[in-house]
Design a protein around this motif. Structure first.
Motif, PDB file in Angstrom:
ATOM      1  N   VAL A 110       0.485  -0.857   0.161  1.00  0.00           N
ATOM      2  CA  VAL A 110       0.462  -0.095  -0.072  1.00  0.00           C
ATOM      3  C   VAL A 110       0.728   1.428   0.238  1.00  0.00           C
ATOM      4  N   SER A 111       1.876   1.313  -0.152  1.00  0.00           N
ATOM      5  CA  SER A 111       3.094   2.426  -0.203  1.00  0.00           C
ATOM      6  C   SER A 111       2.822   2.930  -0.985  1.00  0.00           C
ATOM      7  N   ALA A 112       1.959   3.154  -2.460  1.00  0.00           N
ATOM      8  CA  ALA A 112       1.997   3.594  -3.197  1.00  0.00           C
ATOM      9  C   ALA A 112       0.042   4.200  -3.435  1.00  0.00           C
ATOM     10  N   VAL A 113      -0.186   4.495  -2.554  1.00  0.00           N
ATOM     11  CA  VAL A 113      -1.310   4.639  -1.932  1.00  0.00           C
ATOM     12  C   VAL A 113      -1.992   5.473  -1.237  1.00  0.00           C
ATOM     13  N   THR A 114      -1.292   5.510   0.103  1.00  0.00           N
ATOM     14  CA  THR A 114      -0.821   6.052   1.182  1.00  0.00           C
ATOM     15  C   THR A 114      -1.158   7.490   1.021  1.00  0.00           C
ATOM     16  N   GLY A 115      -1.586   7.805   1.403  1.00  0.00           N
ATOM     17  CA  GLY A 115      -2.037   9.122   1.659  1.00  0.00           C
ATOM     18  C   GLY A 115      -0.799  10.139   2.541  1.00  0.00           C
ATOM     19  N   PRO A 116      -1.163  10.919   3.437  1.00  0.00           N
ATOM     20  CA  PRO A 116      -0.630  12.215   3.841  1.00  0.00           C
ATOM     21  C   PRO A 116      -0.319  11.975   4.914  1.00  0.00           C
ATOM     22  N   HIS A 117      -1.128  10.880   5.233  1.00  0.00           N
ATOM     23  CA  HIS A 117      -1.129  10.883   7.203  1.00  0.00           C
ATOM     24  C   HIS A 117      -0.094   9.395   7.056  1.00  0.00           C
ATOM     25  N   GLY A 118      -0.353   8.456   6.141  1.00  0.00           N
ATOM     26  CA  GLY A 118       0.614   7.421   5.755  1.00  0.00           C
ATOM     27  C   GLY A 118       1.131   6.637   7.073  1.00  0.00           C
ATOM     28  N   ILE A 119      -0.517   6.404   7.857  1.00  0.00           N
ATOM     29  CA  ILE A 119      -0.603   5.094   9.226  1.00  0.00           C
ATOM     30  C   ILE A 119      -0.681   4.135   8.663  1.00  0.00           C
ATOM     31  N   ALA A 120      -0.091   2.568   9.574  1.00  0.00           N
ATOM     32  CA  ALA A 120      -0.953   1.729   9.297  1.00  0.00           C
ATOM     33  C   ALA A 120      -0.178   0.462  10.705  1.00  0.00           C
ATOM     34  N   ILE A 121      -1.878   0.742  11.297  1.00  0.00           N
ATOM     35  CA  ILE A 121      -2.388  -0.114  12.700  1.00  0.00           C
ATOM     36  C   ILE A 121      -0.955  -2.059  12.081  1.00  0.00           C
ATOM     37  N   CYS A 122      -0.502  -2.587  12.339  1.00  0.00           N
ATOM     38  CA  CYS A 122       0.009  -3.467  11.836  1.00  0.00           C
ATOM     39  C   CYS A 122       0.064  -4.217  12.555  1.00  0.00           C
ATOM     40  N   SER A 123       0.493  -6.007  12.544  1.00  0.00           N
ATOM     41  CA  SER A 123       0.356  -7.412  13.067  1.00  0.00           C
ATOM     42  C   SER A 123      -1.307  -7.006  14.374  1.00  0.00           C
TER      43      SER A 123
END
Length: 281
Positions: free
Chosen positions: A65-78
């Protein structure tokens, strides 16, 4: 418009956050982001909504999803164990599983279900038992292959973000039920595939998303969430408006009021388009 999506599904409170699972929800079966979904995410960000990816994937698997990440760029993982800045490729915060709790889970689940194999997710890699095999692992990220007890007694990998458990014969839902009964006092146990996913006690997609939102003054009522599997249930229960995609697990379909189309038919994108139109109206 899909027959699974209705105009009356619009949230009662103006949304500020769209929180979406990835595999089986936002991503297609081949693991890609469709052109329509990419456009819908950009449309939402342009309308002032913040997209937060909330996934069982480890941080190192967020390139999708790096190419579609908006200006916030946050992912909650694991499953909530890590907050990751996708743009900077940097860990923002983490809530790891204590190794003594991980060991207690291993012992309890192994006693309940002999033959189970374990793997361990760390910030930048993983380790696994010899009889635990998965074609998804990338060889460069392997930090060790040994019995679970040996891995947990060593300093390999650092923090334990997540424990994975695989059984060669058990039905996935029955596997989860029995593991929770045997080891639920030590950790959170859920699944998004035939594998069990085990996190620190009290840590889930919902707990970390709720904390992240609270730090920004966002109420649950201002969050629209999408999911498909049991590990999404806490998040869907917490969010003000929750959608299950049409291909979701029966438990998820039973627990949610709203529907999005199938993930291979851009169901999440369709709802996002509808939400943005509602904001304009």
């Amino acid at each position: 418009m899909s027959e699974d999506v209705g105009v009356n599904d619009a949230p009662l409170v103006r949304p500020r956050i769209i929180a979406t699972d990835l595999d089986g929800t936002l991503l297609r079966s081949d693991g890609t982001v469709s052109a329509r979904t990419e456009a819908a995410l950009a449309l939402a960000e342009a309308a002032g909504l913040c997209i937060v990816f909330v996934t069982g994937r480890p941080p190192r698997w967020m390139e999708v999803v790096s190419a579609v990440t908006g200006p916030h760029g946050i992912a909650i993982c694991s499953n909530g164990a890590a907050v990751y800045d996708v743009r900077r490729k940097a860990l923002v915060s983490s809530t790891p599983l204590r190794r003594e709790d991980a060991l207690a889970v291993v012992k309890a689940v192994r006693a309940e279900l002999p033959g189970v194999g374990f793997a361990f997710e760390f910030p930048e890699g993983f380790a696994y038992e010899p009889h635990y095999a998965s074609a998804m692992w990338d060889a460069a990220a392997v930090r060790g292959i040994a019995p679970a007890e040996t891995i947990l007694a060593s300093d390999v990998g650092g923090q334990v973000f997540k424990v994975l458990a695989r059984h060669p014969e058990a039905d996935p839902d029955e596997f989860m039920r029995r593991a929770r009964a045997a080891a639920g006092q030590y950790a959170e146990i859920t699944r998004s595939s035939p594998l069990l996913e085990i996190s620190a006690l009290g840590v889930s997609k919902a707990s970390t998303l709720a904390l992240w939102c609270a730090e920004r003054g966002v109420a649950a009522e201002e969050v629209v969430a999408f999911g498909d599997m049991p590990n999404d249930l806490p998040m869907l229960a917490w969010a003000g408006t929750a959608y299950a995609v049409a291909n979701a697990h029966p438990q998820v379909l039973a627990a949610t009021e709203h529907r999005a189309g199938d993930h291979d038919a851009d169901g999440v994108a369709e709802v996002i388009e509808q939400l943005v139109r509602g904001l304009d109206g």
